[in-house]
Design a protein around this motif. Structure first.
Motif, PDB file in Angstrom:
ATOM      1  N   GLU A  39     -23.798   8.484 -17.933  1.00  0.00           N
ATOM      2  CA  GLU A  39     -24.687   7.778 -18.856  1.00  0.00           C
ATOM      3  C   GLU A  39     -23.867   7.033 -19.900  1.00  0.00           C
ATOM      4  OE1 GLU A  39     -27.311  10.712 -20.484  1.00  0.00           O
ATOM      5  OE2 GLU A  39     -27.987  11.371 -18.498  1.00  0.00           O
ATOM      6  N   VAL A  40     -24.489   6.085 -20.549  1.00  0.00           N
ATOM      7  CA  VAL A  40     -23.812   5.260 -21.547  1.00  0.00           C
ATOM      8  C   VAL A  40     -23.628   6.009 -22.862  1.00  0.00           C
ATOM      9  CG1 VAL A  40     -23.992   3.128 -22.894  1.00  0.00           C
ATOM     10  CG2 VAL A  40     -24.674   3.153 -20.497  1.00  0.00           C
ATOM     11  N   ASP A  41     -24.578   6.861 -23.225  1.00  0.00           N
ATOM     12  CA  ASP A  41     -24.527   7.560 -24.509  1.00  0.00           C
ATOM     13  C   ASP A  41     -23.281   8.437 -24.626  1.00  0.00           C
ATOM     14  OD1 ASP A  41     -27.013   6.490 -25.013  1.00  0.00           O
ATOM     15  OD2 ASP A  41     -28.106   8.300 -24.455  1.00  0.00           O
ATOM     16  N   LEU A  42     -22.685   8.440 -25.815  1.00  0.00           N
ATOM     17  CA  LEU A  42     -21.558   9.323 -26.089  1.00  0.00           C
ATOM     18  C   LEU A  42     -22.054  10.755 -26.213  1.00  0.00           C
ATOM     19  CD1 LEU A  42     -19.689   7.289 -28.867  1.00  0.00           C
ATOM     20  CD2 LEU A  42     -19.025   7.557 -26.480  1.00  0.00           C
ATOM     21  N   LEU A  43     -21.185  11.710 -25.927  1.00  0.00           N
ATOM     22  CA  LEU A  43     -21.520  13.108 -26.148  1.00  0.00           C
ATOM     23  C   LEU A  43     -21.466  13.401 -27.639  1.00  0.00           C
ATOM     24  CD1 LEU A  43     -19.357  14.959 -23.454  1.00  0.00           C
ATOM     25  CD2 LEU A  43     -21.698  14.149 -23.241  1.00  0.00           C
ATOM     26  N   ASP A  44     -22.426  14.172 -28.131  1.00  0.00           N
ATOM     27  CA  ASP A  44     -22.298  14.641 -29.508  1.00  0.00           C
ATOM     28  C   ASP A  44     -21.444  15.907 -29.496  1.00  0.00           C
ATOM     29  OD1 ASP A  44     -23.991  16.753 -28.744  1.00  0.00           O
ATOM     30  OD2 ASP A  44     -25.727  15.973 -29.826  1.00  0.00           O
ATOM     31  N   GLU A  45     -21.167  16.448 -30.657  1.00  0.00           N
ATOM     32  CA  GLU A  45     -20.267  17.605 -30.750  1.00  0.00           C
ATOM     33  C   GLU A  45     -20.806  18.798 -29.969  1.00  0.00           C
ATOM     34  OE1 GLU A  45     -18.158  20.473 -34.096  1.00  0.00           O
ATOM     35  OE2 GLU A  45     -19.366  18.773 -34.749  1.00  0.00           O
ATOM     36  N   ARG A  46     -22.105  19.031 -30.058  1.00  0.00           N
ATOM     37  CA  ARG A  46     -22.697  20.173 -29.358  1.00  0.00           C
ATOM     38  C   ARG A  46     -22.513  20.029 -27.849  1.00  0.00           C
ATOM     39  NH1 ARG A  46     -29.080  20.982 -29.153  1.00  0.00           N
ATOM     40  NH2 ARG A  46     -28.763  18.858 -28.500  1.00  0.00           N
ATOM     41  N   GLU A  47     -22.775  18.832 -27.322  1.00  0.00           N
ATOM     42  CA  GLU A  47     -22.601  18.603 -25.883  1.00  0.00           C
ATOM     43  C   GLU A  47     -21.139  18.739 -25.472  1.00  0.00           C
ATOM     44  OE1 GLU A  47     -25.598  15.627 -23.802  1.00  0.00           O
ATOM     45  OE2 GLU A  47     -24.637  14.734 -25.562  1.00  0.00           O
ATOM     46  N   ALA A  48     -20.244  18.207 -26.295  1.00  0.00           N
ATOM     47  CA  ALA A  48     -18.816  18.289 -25.970  1.00  0.00           C
ATOM     48  C   ALA A  48     -18.354  19.744 -25.914  1.00  0.00           C
ATOM     49  CB  ALA A  48     -17.999  17.505 -27.001  1.00  0.00           C
TER      50      ALA A  48
END
Length: 180
Positions: A39-48
């Motif tokens: 996906e185009v969206d960057l990962l946020d800290e929680r996802e990372a």
């Protein structure tokens, strides 16, 4: 001298031990992350953090909260001291926006930090256990048009852009060459 240096580096490369991969994650986990990373969206800290944990990398316990009561409950579940960071979408350099409070020892300190942070940057925050003392690193992956995926590592935290010491390596890479 450069030729000798390169010859010695090649010798060291050939003599390095084989990489010993850990236990591979469940194929469903791999497919889920492939889809998300496409996906185009960057990962946020929680996802990372979830991505790293799913692939066996130890991470600190962290929770997202959207209000002061949720923030206090998250800290109670994690245990003090905690770190409080903004989790507002689009803020990637939290320290530059005064979006990080570290070493919050009790509920009163957390309340003050949350009220300050939420009044300036919004109510969405991340509450996490304090990481043990050590060296902070920046880790990433980029896709080069010529070489494909490259692993990026460098000095992390507030020094990441100041020192500009990031290095890139073709995966797989391991401890034998991480310091070069």
């Amino acid at each position: 001298m450069r030729a000798i240096r390169h010859a010695l580096a090649y010798r060291d490369f050939k003599a390095a031990p084989e990489l010993c991969p850990g236990t591979p994650p469940d194929p469903a986990v791999v497919m889920r992350w492939r889809a998300r990373l496409g996906e185009v969206d960057l990962l946020d800290e929680r996802e990372a953090l979830r991505l790293l944990a799913d692939f066996g990398v130890p991470v600190v316990n962290a929770r997202i909260a959207e209000s002061e009561p949720q923030t206090l409950a998250a800290a109670l579940g994690i245990g003090y001291p905690v770190a409080l960071k903004t989790a507002a979408p689009g803020i990637t350099h939290k320290t530059d926006r005064a979006g990080v409070s570290l070493g919050l020892e009790d509920e009163d300190a957390l309340r003050r930090a949350y009220r300050d942070l939420s009044s300036r940057l919004g109510s969405r925050v991340s509450v996490s256990a304090m990481a043990p003392a050590g060296v902070e690193v920046a880790l990433g992956v980029v896709r080069d048009p010529d070489f494909g995926p490259l692993v990026m590592i460098g000095t992390g935290g507030v020094l990441v852009e100041l020192l500009e010491d990031t290095r890139f390596a073709l995966p797989p890479t391991g401890g034998a060459f991480a310091g070069r």
